[in-house]
Write a protein that holds these residues in place. Structure first.
Motif, PDB file in Angstrom:
ATOM      1  N   ALA A 265      12.192  -2.705  13.946  1.00 13.16           N
ATOM      2  CA  ALA A 265      12.756  -2.061  12.758  1.00 13.16           C
ATOM      3  C   ALA A 265      12.771  -3.019  11.569  1.00 13.16           C
ATOM      4  CB  ALA A 265      14.163  -1.553  13.056  1.00 13.16           C
ATOM      5  N   HIS A 266      13.077  -4.278  11.817  1.00  7.17           N
ATOM      6  CA  HIS A 266      13.088  -5.254  10.726  1.00  7.17           C
ATOM      7  C   HIS A 266      11.681  -5.497  10.182  1.00  7.17           C
ATOM      8  CE1 HIS A 266      17.209  -7.236  11.800  1.00  7.17           C
ATOM      9  NE2 HIS A 266      17.319  -6.028  11.303  1.00  7.17           N
ATOM     10  N   LEU A 267      10.704  -5.547  11.075  1.00  4.62           N
ATOM     11  CA  LEU A 267       9.317  -5.706  10.618  1.00  4.62           C
ATOM     12  C   LEU A 267       8.886  -4.525   9.754  1.00  4.62           C
ATOM     13  CD1 LEU A 267       7.633  -7.144  13.844  1.00  4.62           C
ATOM     14  CD2 LEU A 267       8.028  -8.355  11.690  1.00  4.62           C
ATOM     15  N   LEU A 268       9.300  -3.318  10.167  1.00  5.22           N
ATOM     16  CA  LEU A 268       8.984  -2.134   9.367  1.00  5.22           C
ATOM     17  C   LEU A 268       9.635  -2.220   7.991  1.00  5.22           C
ATOM     18  CD1 LEU A 268       7.828   0.708   8.958  1.00  5.22           C
ATOM     19  CD2 LEU A 268       9.891   1.609  10.078  1.00  5.22           C
ATOM     20  N   MET A 269      10.893  -2.635   7.953  1.00 11.51           N
ATOM     21  CA  MET A 269      11.594  -2.749   6.670  1.00 11.51           C
ATOM     22  C   MET A 269      10.904  -3.754   5.749  1.00 11.51           C
ATOM     23  SD  MET A 269      15.539  -2.683   8.030  1.00 11.51           S
ATOM     24  CE  MET A 269      16.217  -3.071   6.425  1.00 11.51           C
ATOM     25  N   ILE A 270      10.476  -4.885   6.307  1.00  6.99           N
ATOM     26  CA  ILE A 270       9.757  -5.873   5.495  1.00  6.99           C
ATOM     27  C   ILE A 270       8.450  -5.293   4.974  1.00  6.99           C
ATOM     28  CG2 ILE A 270       8.560  -8.098   5.584  1.00  6.99           C
ATOM     29  CD1 ILE A 270      10.683  -8.978   7.655  1.00  6.99           C
ATOM     30  N   GLY A 271       7.744  -4.581   5.858  1.00  6.98           N
ATOM     31  CA  GLY A 271       6.492  -3.948   5.446  1.00  6.98           C
ATOM     32  C   GLY A 271       6.698  -2.930   4.338  1.00  6.98           C
ATOM     33  N   LEU A 272       7.770  -2.137   4.449  1.00  8.32           N
ATOM     34  CA  LEU A 272       8.052  -1.133   3.420  1.00  8.32           C
ATOM     35  C   LEU A 272       8.429  -1.786   2.090  1.00  8.32           C
ATOM     36  CD1 LEU A 272      10.072   1.453   5.547  1.00  8.32           C
ATOM     37  CD2 LEU A 272       7.775   1.764   4.604  1.00  8.32           C
ATOM     38  N   ILE A 273       9.169  -2.883   2.150  1.00  8.97           N
ATOM     39  CA  ILE A 273       9.534  -3.598   0.920  1.00  8.97           C
ATOM     40  C   ILE A 273       8.275  -4.138   0.235  1.00  8.97           C
ATOM     41  CG2 ILE A 273      10.685  -5.660   0.023  1.00  8.97           C
ATOM     42  CD1 ILE A 273      12.836  -5.179   2.196  1.00  8.97           C
ATOM     43  N   LEU A 274       7.383  -4.740   1.019  1.00  6.71           N
ATOM     44  CA  LEU A 274       6.140  -5.270   0.454  1.00  6.71           C
ATOM     45  C   LEU A 274       5.279  -4.141  -0.117  1.00  6.71           C
ATOM     46  CD1 LEU A 274       5.192  -7.910   3.181  1.00  6.71           C
ATOM     47  CD2 LEU A 274       6.087  -8.359   0.885  1.00  6.71           C
ATOM     48  N   ALA A 275       5.205  -3.030   0.638  1.00  6.52           N
ATOM     49  CA  ALA A 275       4.396  -1.897   0.173  1.00  6.52           C
ATOM     50  C   ALA A 275       4.970  -1.306  -1.110  1.00  6.52           C
ATOM     51  CB  ALA A 275       4.319  -0.834   1.263  1.00  6.52           C
ATOM     52  N   GLY A 276       6.308  -1.171  -1.143  1.00  7.71           N
ATOM     53  CA  GLY A 276       6.945  -0.603  -2.325  1.00  7.71           C
ATOM     54  C   GLY A 276       6.733  -1.452  -3.566  1.00  7.71           C
ATOM     55  N   ASN A 277       6.847  -2.756  -3.416  1.00  8.91           N
ATOM     56  CA  ASN A 277       6.639  -3.645  -4.559  1.00  8.91           C
ATOM     57  C   ASN A 277       5.181  -3.671  -4.997  1.00  8.91           C
ATOM     58  OD1 ASN A 277       9.168  -5.393  -5.405  1.00  8.91           O
ATOM     59  ND2 ASN A 277       9.300  -5.102  -3.195  1.00  8.91           N
ATOM     60  N   THR A 278       4.268  -3.607  -4.018  1.00  3.94           N
ATOM     61  CA  THR A 278       2.846  -3.567  -4.361  1.00  3.94           C
ATOM     62  C   THR A 278       2.514  -2.311  -5.150  1.00  3.94           C
ATOM     63  OG1 THR A 278       2.287  -4.824  -2.362  1.00  3.94           O
ATOM     64  CG2 THR A 278       0.504  -3.583  -3.421  1.00  3.94           C
ATOM     65  N   LEU A 279       3.041  -1.169  -4.693  1.00  4.86           N
ATOM     66  CA  LEU A 279       2.803   0.084  -5.413  1.00  4.86           C
ATOM     67  C   LEU A 279       3.405   0.030  -6.813  1.00  4.86           C
ATOM     68  CD1 LEU A 279       3.476   2.682  -2.570  1.00  4.86           C
ATOM     69  CD2 LEU A 279       1.288   2.182  -3.650  1.00  4.86           C
ATOM     70  N   PHE A 280       4.562  -0.579  -6.935  1.00  5.04           N
ATOM     71  CA  PHE A 280       5.217  -0.680  -8.240  1.00  5.04           C
ATOM     72  C   PHE A 280       4.333  -1.437  -9.233  1.00  5.04           C
ATOM     73  CE2 PHE A 280       7.816  -3.276 -11.113  1.00  5.04           C
ATOM     74  CZ  PHE A 280       8.471  -2.276 -11.825  1.00  5.04           C
ATOM     75  N   PHE A 281       3.806  -2.595  -8.808  1.00  2.00           N
ATOM     76  CA  PHE A 281       2.992  -3.401  -9.719  1.00  2.00           C
ATOM     77  C   PHE A 281       1.638  -2.735 -10.005  1.00  2.00           C
ATOM     78  CE2 PHE A 281       5.854  -6.832  -8.226  1.00  2.00           C
ATOM     79  CZ  PHE A 281       6.327  -7.229  -9.468  1.00  2.00           C
ATOM     80  N   LEU A 282       1.087  -2.044  -9.002  1.00  2.00           N
ATOM     81  CA  LEU A 282      -0.160  -1.328  -9.238  1.00  2.00           C
ATOM     82  C   LEU A 282       0.043  -0.211 -10.249  1.00  2.00           C
ATOM     83  CD1 LEU A 282      -1.702  -1.117  -5.647  1.00  2.00           C
ATOM     84  CD2 LEU A 282      -2.529  -2.485  -7.577  1.00  2.00           C
ATOM     85  N   GLN A 283       1.167   0.475 -10.174  1.00  2.00           N
ATOM     86  CA  GLN A 283       1.462   1.524 -11.131  1.00  2.00           C
ATOM     87  C   GLN A 283       1.674   0.959 -12.538  1.00  2.00           C
ATOM     88  OE1 GLN A 283       4.740   3.788  -9.215  1.00  2.00           O
ATOM     89  NE2 GLN A 283       3.385   5.542  -9.414  1.00  2.00           N
ATOM     90  N   LYS A 284       2.289  -0.232 -12.602  1.00  2.00           N
ATOM     91  CA  LYS A 284       2.473  -0.868 -13.917  1.00  2.00           C
ATOM     92  C   LYS A 284       1.117  -1.193 -14.547  1.00  2.00           C
ATOM     93  CE  LYS A 284       5.958  -2.427 -15.438  1.00  2.00           C
ATOM     94  NZ  LYS A 284       6.908  -1.950 -16.445  1.00  2.00           N
ATOM     95  N   ILE A 285       0.175  -1.610 -13.707  1.00  2.00           N
ATOM     96  CA  ILE A 285      -1.177  -1.912 -14.213  1.00  2.00           C
ATOM     97  C   ILE A 285      -1.907  -0.641 -14.591  1.00  2.00           C
ATOM     98  CG2 ILE A 285      -3.413  -2.870 -13.571  1.00  2.00           C
ATOM     99  CD1 ILE A 285      -1.907  -4.797 -11.688  1.00  2.00           C
ATOM    100  N   HIS A 286      -1.806   0.359 -13.734  1.00  2.00           N
ATOM    101  CA  HIS A 286      -2.538   1.601 -13.914  1.00  2.00           C
ATOM    102  C   HIS A 286      -1.926   2.482 -14.994  1.00  2.00           C
ATOM    103  CE1 HIS A 286      -4.550   5.351 -13.115  1.00  2.00           C
ATOM    104  NE2 HIS A 286      -3.516   5.910 -12.530  1.00  2.00           N
ATOM    105  N   GLY A 287      -0.615   2.390 -15.148  1.00  2.00           N
ATOM    106  CA  GLY A 287       0.051   3.272 -16.083  1.00  2.00           C
ATOM    107  C   GLY A 287       0.628   4.461 -15.350  1.00  2.00           C
ATOM    108  N   PRO A 288       1.354   5.341 -16.034  1.00  2.00           N
ATOM    109  CA  PRO A 288       2.001   6.478 -15.397  1.00  2.00           C
ATOM    110  C   PRO A 288       1.006   7.457 -14.789  1.00  2.00           C
ATOM    111  CG  PRO A 288       2.053   6.728 -17.763  1.00  2.00           C
ATOM    112  CD  PRO A 288       1.548   5.364 -17.508  1.00  2.00           C
ATOM    113  N   ALA A 289       1.432   8.110 -13.717  1.00  2.00           N
ATOM    114  CA  ALA A 289       0.554   9.092 -13.059  1.00  2.00           C
ATOM    115  C   ALA A 289       0.265  10.237 -13.987  1.00  2.00           C
ATOM    116  CB  ALA A 289       1.259   9.616 -11.799  1.00  2.00           C
ATOM    117  N   ARG A 290      -0.979  10.774 -13.869  1.00  2.00           N
ATOM    118  CA  ARG A 290      -1.422  11.861 -14.757  1.00  2.00           C
ATOM    119  C   ARG A 290      -1.340  13.198 -14.039  1.00  2.00           C
ATOM    120  NH1 ARG A 290      -6.833   8.701 -16.960  1.00  2.00           N
ATOM    121  NH2 ARG A 290      -5.698   6.992 -17.977  1.00  2.00           N
TER     122      ARG A 290
END
Length: 290
Positions: A265-290
């Motif tokens: 469960a802890h490994l999953l939580m770490i993975g989700l945190i990393l995934a969430g932050n990665t998506l956040f920065f990718l969206q900042k680069i890409h801009g808002p969804a169309r």
């Protein structure tokens, strides 16, 4: 690629709940277990008990109840196993009203099945519960009999062979405290160890939320500490390797068993945190969804 990023960012949170369910359920169903490498604190608790000689008196204060049994019961069982394997005299008591129930549970699980030569009143005794919180500690540090005139069975303490010659907790070679909160480790440190630093030594096992508050007392007041189910699993590995030949009974592997679901469960939580932050920065680069 960006459409995939937008879809993942908008993923229904119920899928995350399902992943967490699977992360906990699969290790339980398939009994996944991982080897634990003991940390310095688990080793310190082990070494502190190892230094004692057969026949030395040890006070075991089990200050917890069923609400925290999931974290603390495995370490309590291993502590009893270790002390009994060293042929120590075990004096049980509790500052919690249901603590005597936890004591009897460990006696039934550990001492009666595996230490048939241990005799009640000669090798171990359950002194039970007394109300008063830290006041109990303050009193028994100078006069045990002022509060404990009988054991939990109602037997006069003067008629119990192993209690003869024991005047106070200062006569104990070690205090072992398994604590869920208040009263517990902090009160034993403040009113037992601190006033008598040259006479009293102590180790402890605590819940995960309590552990950070106890670190300042290490190593002066606390010689070692087990933190939550992780600490219990590490200590199990040490005790089982030293004192059990072959496969340990399940009661001596409870900490390791319970660490399986928690680790995944802890490994999953770490993975989700990393995934969430990665998506956040990718969206900042890409801009808002169309």
């Amino acid at each position: 690629m960006w459409s995939v990023v937008d879809k993942l960012a908008a993923l229904d949170r119920r899928w995350i709940f399902l992943l967490m369910l699977l992360a906990v359920a699969i290790p339980i169903l398939f009994e996944l277990q991982f080897d634990e490498t003991p940390t310095q604190q688990a080793q310190a608790v082990f070494d502190e008990i190892e230094r004692l000689q057969p026949g030395d008196p040890v006070l075991l204060s089990f200050d917890y109840d069923p609400a925290s049994e999931g974290e603390l019961s495995p370490m309590a069982s291993s502590l009893v196993l270790h002390c009994a394997s060293r042929d120590l005299k075990l004096y049980f008591l509790s500052l919690y009203p249901v603590g005597p129930q936890m004591i009897e549970e460990n006696i039934q699980k550990v001492i009666l099945p595996d230490f048939s030569d241990y005799v009640y009143g000669e090798d171990y005794v359950n002194l039970g519960y007394k109300p008063g919180y830290e006041a109990v500690v303050k009193v028994i540090m100078t006069d045990l009999r002022e509060l404990y005139t009988t054991d939990s069975r109602g037997t006069n303490i003067d008629q119990i062979p192993m209690c003869q010659g024991i005047q106070s907790v200062q006569d104990m070679k070690l205090i072992v405290n398994v604590s869920a909160g208040y009263p517990g480790v902090k009160e034993w440190v403040q009113y037992a160890v601190t006033p008598y630093p040259d006479k009293v030594r102590m180790v402890a096992g605590v819940t995960g939320v309590q552990a950070p508050y106890m670190y300042p007392y290490i190593p002066k007041q606390l010689r070692g500490m087990l933190g939550a189910i992780k600490g219990a699993a590490e200590y199990e590995e040490l005790v089982n390797e030293a004192y059990i030949e072959g496969e340990p009974r399940p009661v001596y592997r409870e900490g390791v068993r319970r660490m399986g679901p928690q680790s995944v469960a802890h490994l999953l939580m770490i993975g989700l945190i990393l995934a969430g932050n990665t998506l956040f920065f990718l969206q900042k680069i890409h801009g808002p969804a169309r």
